[in-house]
Design a protein around this motif. Structure first.
Motif, PDB file in Angstrom:
ATOM      1  N   PRO A  70       0.792  -1.220   0.000  1.00 48.16           N
ATOM      2  CA  PRO A  70       0.000   0.000   0.000  1.00 48.16           C
ATOM      3  C   PRO A  70       0.826   1.273   0.000  1.00 48.16           C
ATOM      4  N   GLY A  71       2.063   1.223   0.493  1.00 46.54           N
ATOM      5  CA  GLY A  71       2.888   2.426   0.539  1.00 46.54           C
ATOM      6  C   GLY A  71       3.698   2.668  -0.714  1.00 46.54           C
ATOM      7  N   ASP A  72       3.688   1.720  -1.653  1.00 45.88           N
ATOM      8  CA  ASP A  72       4.461   1.869  -2.884  1.00 45.88           C
ATOM      9  C   ASP A  72       3.830   2.911  -3.783  1.00 45.88           C
ATOM     10  N   ARG A  73       4.654   3.524  -4.615  1.00 49.72           N
ATOM     11  CA  ARG A  73       4.190   4.553  -5.544  1.00 49.72           C
ATOM     12  C   ARG A  73       4.314   4.022  -6.964  1.00 49.72           C
ATOM     13  N   HIS A  74       3.313   4.283  -7.787  1.00 48.76           N
ATOM     14  CA  HIS A  74       3.316   3.900  -9.195  1.00 48.76           C
ATOM     15  C   HIS A  74       3.291   5.184 -10.025  1.00 48.76           C
ATOM     16  N   VAL A  75       4.200   5.306 -10.968  1.00 45.60           N
ATOM     17  CA  VAL A  75       4.179   6.409 -11.922  1.00 45.60           C
ATOM     18  C   VAL A  75       3.645   5.836 -13.222  1.00 45.60           C
ATOM     19  N   VAL A  76       2.472   6.299 -13.655  1.00 45.82           N
ATOM     20  CA  VAL A  76       1.853   5.802 -14.892  1.00 45.82           C
ATOM     21  C   VAL A  76       2.294   6.723 -16.020  1.00 45.82           C
ATOM     22  N   GLY A  77       3.121   6.188 -16.920  1.00 53.49           N
ATOM     23  CA  GLY A  77       3.647   6.981 -18.017  1.00 53.49           C
ATOM     24  C   GLY A  77       2.882   6.729 -19.298  1.00 53.49           C
ATOM     25  N   ALA A 104      -4.209   5.531 -19.428  1.00 51.76           N
ATOM     26  CA  ALA A 104      -3.349   5.793 -18.277  1.00 51.76           C
ATOM     27  C   ALA A 104      -4.171   6.306 -17.096  1.00 51.76           C
ATOM     28  N   ALA A 105      -5.138   7.173 -17.366  1.00 51.95           N
ATOM     29  CA  ALA A 105      -5.998   7.692 -16.295  1.00 51.95           C
ATOM     30  C   ALA A 105      -6.806   6.556 -15.669  1.00 51.95           C
ATOM     31  N   TRP A 106      -7.300   5.631 -16.492  1.00 53.23           N
ATOM     32  CA  TRP A 106      -8.059   4.497 -15.963  1.00 53.23           C
ATOM     33  C   TRP A 106      -7.169   3.601 -15.102  1.00 53.23           C
ATOM     34  N   ILE A 107      -5.946   3.338 -15.560  1.00 55.07           N
ATOM     35  CA  ILE A 107      -5.012   2.514 -14.793  1.00 55.07           C
ATOM     36  C   ILE A 107      -4.698   3.187 -13.459  1.00 55.07           C
ATOM     37  N   ALA A 108      -4.425   4.490 -13.482  1.00 55.40           N
ATOM     38  CA  ALA A 108      -4.143   5.223 -12.243  1.00 55.40           C
ATOM     39  C   ALA A 108      -5.348   5.169 -11.301  1.00 55.40           C
ATOM     40  N   PHE A 109      -6.549   5.302 -11.852  1.00 61.06           N
ATOM     41  CA  PHE A 109      -7.770   5.228 -11.045  1.00 61.06           C
ATOM     42  C   PHE A 109      -7.879   3.860 -10.367  1.00 61.06           C
ATOM     43  N   GLN A 110      -7.634   2.796 -11.131  1.00 60.51           N
ATOM     44  CA  GLN A 110      -7.718   1.446 -10.573  1.00 60.51           C
ATOM     45  C   GLN A 110      -6.671   1.234  -9.479  1.00 60.51           C
ATOM     46  N   LEU A 111      -5.466   1.723  -9.692  1.00 59.00           N
ATOM     47  CA  LEU A 111      -4.427   1.610  -8.671  1.00 59.00           C
ATOM     48  C   LEU A 111      -4.804   2.395  -7.423  1.00 59.00           C
ATOM     49  N   ASP A 112      -5.318   3.612  -7.615  1.00 63.76           N
ATOM     50  CA  ASP A 112      -5.770   4.431  -6.474  1.00 63.76           C
ATOM     51  C   ASP A 112      -6.861   3.713  -5.689  1.00 63.76           C
TER      52      ASP A 112
END
Length: 77
Positions: free
Chosen positions: A10-17, A26-34
């Protein structure tokens, strides 16, 4: 290159490029990760005139965390 193996916590950070054309995905992937409790940041990949896709992608290697990329025809050169 940084080691990006192992399970993400949960503390890891993902940068969606992504390039501009891949922004909706990319926005959908970031939303799912969030939604799953992951921290995310978006990184738009703008290629300067004369720069190769490899040069632009290499710039992301300094980012901390995991880097899922949304690739499209832009990457083909």
């Amino acid at each position: 290159m940084a080691d990006r193996s192992g399970d993400a916590g949960p503390g890891d950070r993902h940068v969606v490029g992504c390039a501009q054309a891949g922004l909706p995905w990319a926005a959908w992937i970031a939303f799912q990760l969030d939604r799953s409790g992951q921290r995310t940041a978006m990184a738009r990949l703008d290629r300067p005139l004369g720069a190769s896709p490899a040069e632009v992608l290499r710039g992301l290697l300094g980012e901390p965390g995991r880097i899922p990329l949304v690739l499209d025809d832009w990457c083909a050169g």
